[in-house]
Design a protein around this motif. Sequence first.
Motif, short mmCIF file in Angstrom:
data_model
loop_
_atom_site.label_atom_id
_atom_site.label_comp_id
_atom_site.label_asym_id
_atom_site.label_seq_id
_atom_site.Cartn_x
_atom_site.Cartn_y
_atom_site.Cartn_z
N VAL A 168 -15.19 19.84 -39.53
CA VAL A 168 -16.11 19.26 -38.67
C VAL A 168 -15.25 17.91 -38.07
O VAL A 168 -15.39 17.63 -36.81
CB VAL A 168 -17.29 18.85 -39.46
N ALA A 169 -14.51 17.27 -38.94
CA ALA A 169 -13.83 16.07 -38.42
C ALA A 169 -12.87 16.25 -37.23
O ALA A 169 -12.90 15.59 -36.26
CB ALA A 169 -13.02 15.69 -39.69
N ARG A 170 -12.16 17.57 -37.31
CA ARG A 170 -11.32 17.77 -36.07
C ARG A 170 -12.01 18.20 -34.84
O ARG A 170 -11.46 17.83 -33.90
CB ARG A 170 -10.40 18.95 -36.55
N SER A 171 -13.29 18.80 -34.99
CA SER A 171 -14.08 18.89 -33.81
C SER A 171 -14.84 17.75 -33.40
O SER A 171 -14.68 17.52 -32.10
CB SER A 171 -15.26 19.82 -34.19
N ILE A 172 -15.07 17.12 -34.19
CA ILE A 172 -15.32 15.42 -33.61
C ILE A 172 -14.62 14.81 -32.73
O ILE A 172 -14.68 14.27 -31.53
CB ILE A 172 -16.01 14.77 -34.88
N LEU A 173 -13.29 14.79 -33.45
CA LEU A 173 -12.19 14.17 -32.42
C LEU A 173 -11.63 14.81 -31.43
O LEU A 173 -11.47 14.38 -30.36
CB LEU A 173 -10.94 14.04 -33.64
N MET A 174 -11.93 16.35 -31.41
CA MET A 174 -11.81 16.77 -30.04
C MET A 174 -12.53 16.18 -28.89
O MET A 174 -12.31 16.14 -27.92
CB MET A 174 -11.96 18.37 -30.11
N LEU A 175 -14.05 15.97 -29.35
CA LEU A 175 -14.94 15.40 -28.34
C LEU A 175 -14.55 13.89 -28.03
O LEU A 175 -15.09 13.47 -27.14
CB LEU A 175 -16.15 15.67 -28.69
N MET A 176 -14.07 13.23 -28.87
CA MET A 176 -13.89 11.93 -28.87
C MET A 176 -12.70 11.73 -28.04
O MET A 176 -12.36 10.49 -27.62
CB MET A 176 -13.77 11.25 -30.17
N GLY A 177 -11.70 12.52 -27.99
CA GLY A 177 -10.53 12.42 -27.29
C GLY A 177 -10.49 12.46 -25.74
O GLY A 177 -11.36 12.62 -25.28
N ASP A 178 -9.21 12.06 -25.19
CA ASP A 178 -9.05 12.11 -23.83
C ASP A 178 -9.13 13.49 -23.16
O ASP A 178 -9.05 13.50 -21.92
CB ASP A 178 -7.88 11.54 -23.44
N ASP A 179 -9.21 14.47 -24.06
CA ASP A 179 -9.01 15.96 -23.36
C ASP A 179 -10.57 16.38 -22.91
O ASP A 179 -10.62 17.43 -22.56
CB ASP A 179 -8.50 16.75 -24.27
N ALA A 180 -11.55 15.55 -23.20
CA ALA A 180 -12.87 15.90 -22.86
C ALA A 180 -13.68 14.79 -22.03
O ALA A 180 -14.75 14.51 -22.19
CB ALA A 180 -13.70 16.16 -24.20
N PRO A 181 -12.97 14.61 -20.93
CA PRO A 181 -13.28 13.16 -20.18
C PRO A 181 -14.71 13.70 -19.38
O PRO A 181 -15.45 12.69 -18.83
CB PRO A 181 -12.36 13.12 -19.16
N MET A 182 -15.22 15.01 -19.25
CA MET A 182 -16.18 15.22 -18.57
C MET A 182 -17.40 15.80 -19.49
O MET A 182 -18.53 16.36 -18.94
CB MET A 182 -16.09 16.61 -17.41
#
Length: 243
Positions: free
Chosen positions: A214-228
């Motif tokens: 869960v933590a890794r998926s959260i950071l995926m959405l928090m990071g710069d690779d999900a700007p849209m």
Amino acid sequence: MTKDFEGKRIIVTGAGKGIGRACVQELARRGAIPIAIARTQSDLDSLKAETGCEVIRADLADNAAARAAMAQAGLCDGLINCAGTNVLESVLEMTDEGYETVMGINLRAALICAQEFARARVAAGGGGVILNVTSIAGHRGFQSHMVYAASKAGLEGATRVMARELGPHGIRVNAVAPTVTMTELAAAAWSDPAAKDPMMVRHPIGRFAEVDDVARSILMLMGDDAPMVTGAVLPIDGGFLSV
């Protein structure tokens, strides 16, 4: 490990245990400066010793304490609303105390923390990311989870409103909806084989989630690779909601 959160200040509520603790650990590994908020000092002390995070002790069930904790955290780049609790009561057994406990932490505290984070970001010119942790219980009717389900479904609705209202300020807001995740809270609800076994067979991946999943998926959405990506609810459920 990529330091993709280098120097970013990220608030994590409910950081003492479970998913929140895993988020702090993962953020620290990726170069962030986590600000851990929890109500148990011993959990905060051990987490600080392990990760070097900043810590704030607060009981988020207290509205004033929640606002004070956010003020103490100051201007940050992100907020992960992970604090949560549950009181297992059926429809016919629901108590006022159980309702207030679950809604107070799972929904009201999350909204207060998001509001204070957003106010600080808007005053500073905008930008930033909010991530709310909900649950598949907001999508399916689980026995004795009525108030918990209501709190999580409510937080998903609020996530969409936040995304709409805060988007013009450059603030992204998303949510994740995990399946049963191996935390102390989940163990109380799902240790009985009568509850566990029917759930397990509905997971195509064949297991429940671990906190690191869960933590890794959260950071995926928090990071710069999900700007849209904003206003989204991402199931982290091993395929549970698809079958």
